[in-house]
Design a protein around this motif. Sequence first.
Motif, short mmCIF file in Angstrom:
data_model
loop_
_atom_site.label_atom_id
_atom_site.label_comp_id
_atom_site.label_asym_id
_atom_site.label_seq_id
_atom_site.Cartn_x
_atom_site.Cartn_y
_atom_site.Cartn_z
N ILE A 102 0.92 -1.29 0.03
CA ILE A 102 0.09 -0.06 0.03
C ILE A 102 0.92 1.18 0.17
O ILE A 102 0.67 2.28 -0.70
N LEU A 103 2.01 1.21 0.78
CA LEU A 103 2.68 2.38 0.80
C LEU A 103 3.45 2.68 -0.42
O LEU A 103 3.58 3.82 -0.88
N LEU A 104 3.93 1.38 -0.83
CA LEU A 104 4.64 1.52 -2.35
C LEU A 104 3.82 2.24 -3.49
O LEU A 104 4.05 3.14 -4.11
N HIS A 105 2.53 1.88 -3.40
CA HIS A 105 1.37 2.21 -4.51
C HIS A 105 1.15 3.68 -4.00
O HIS A 105 1.07 4.53 -5.07
N PRO A 123 -12.39 -4.69 2.27
CA PRO A 123 -12.69 -4.54 3.87
C PRO A 123 -11.02 -4.71 4.48
O PRO A 123 -10.79 -4.06 5.34
N ALA A 124 -10.38 -5.69 3.75
CA ALA A 124 -8.74 -5.99 4.22
C ALA A 124 -8.18 -4.67 3.96
O ALA A 124 -7.29 -4.22 4.76
N VAL A 125 -8.10 -3.99 2.86
CA VAL A 125 -7.51 -2.87 2.57
C VAL A 125 -7.79 -1.73 3.41
O VAL A 125 -7.10 -0.98 3.94
N SER A 126 -9.14 -1.56 3.72
CA SER A 126 -9.62 -0.50 4.65
C SER A 126 -9.13 -0.78 5.81
O SER A 126 -8.71 0.39 6.54
N THR A 150 -7.69 6.54 -3.55
CA THR A 150 -8.99 6.01 -2.82
C THR A 150 -8.86 4.72 -2.50
O THR A 150 -7.90 3.88 -3.05
N VAL A 151 -9.60 4.26 -1.56
CA VAL A 151 -9.65 2.60 -1.24
C VAL A 151 -9.86 1.94 -2.44
O VAL A 151 -9.15 0.86 -2.51
N ASN A 152 -10.80 2.23 -3.19
CA ASN A 152 -11.14 1.40 -4.37
C ASN A 152 -10.03 1.34 -5.39
O ASN A 152 -9.44 0.36 -5.98
N GLU A 153 -9.20 2.42 -5.48
CA GLU A 153 -8.11 2.50 -6.30
C GLU A 153 -6.84 1.63 -5.73
O GLU A 153 -6.19 0.88 -6.57
N ILE A 154 -6.76 1.64 -4.46
CA ILE A 154 -5.55 0.86 -3.85
C ILE A 154 -6.11 -0.65 -4.05
O ILE A 154 -5.34 -1.46 -4.26
N THR A 155 -7.24 -0.93 -3.68
CA THR A 155 -7.99 -2.33 -3.87
C THR A 155 -7.47 -2.94 -5.16
O THR A 155 -7.40 -4.01 -5.25
N THR A 215 -17.66 12.92 -1.49
CA THR A 215 -17.99 11.71 -1.07
C THR A 215 -16.68 10.66 -0.96
O THR A 215 -16.75 9.40 -0.61
N GLN A 216 -15.56 11.05 -1.46
CA GLN A 216 -14.47 10.23 -1.63
C GLN A 216 -13.60 10.45 -0.51
O GLN A 216 -13.33 11.47 0.05
N ARG A 217 -12.77 9.50 0.03
CA ARG A 217 -11.65 9.80 0.81
C ARG A 217 -10.39 9.26 0.19
O ARG A 217 -10.31 8.30 -0.39
N TYR A 218 -9.49 10.27 0.12
CA TYR A 218 -8.17 9.83 -0.41
C TYR A 218 -7.05 9.81 0.47
O TYR A 218 -6.89 10.75 1.40
#
Length: 100
Positions: A27-30, A51-54, A38-43, A73-76
Amino acid sequence: MGKQALQIFRESLPILQILSDPHRQDILLHLSEDGRMTVNEITDKLPLSRPAVSHHLKLLKNAGVIKVEQVGTQRYYELSMQESVDLLRRLLVALERDCL
């Protein structure tokens, strides 16, 4: 190890533990390569459920390694590692001074 080095080491343990997980490292690398996401982009980039990424993002945020910004509505999520890097640098200096 001197008392000061031991104290800094103990302060550093939460960060070292957070950074020890390969998924959190990914996650830190990305975030480092792609900037805020966003969490969806990371997932989409990981073999983990949303849920695991969150969960990993929450741990990283609580450790002060990332920060989150709400935009509509997005969390970055983005890196926020300066304090952690400074603490680990202090640890390295204390270990070099006391242990080498």
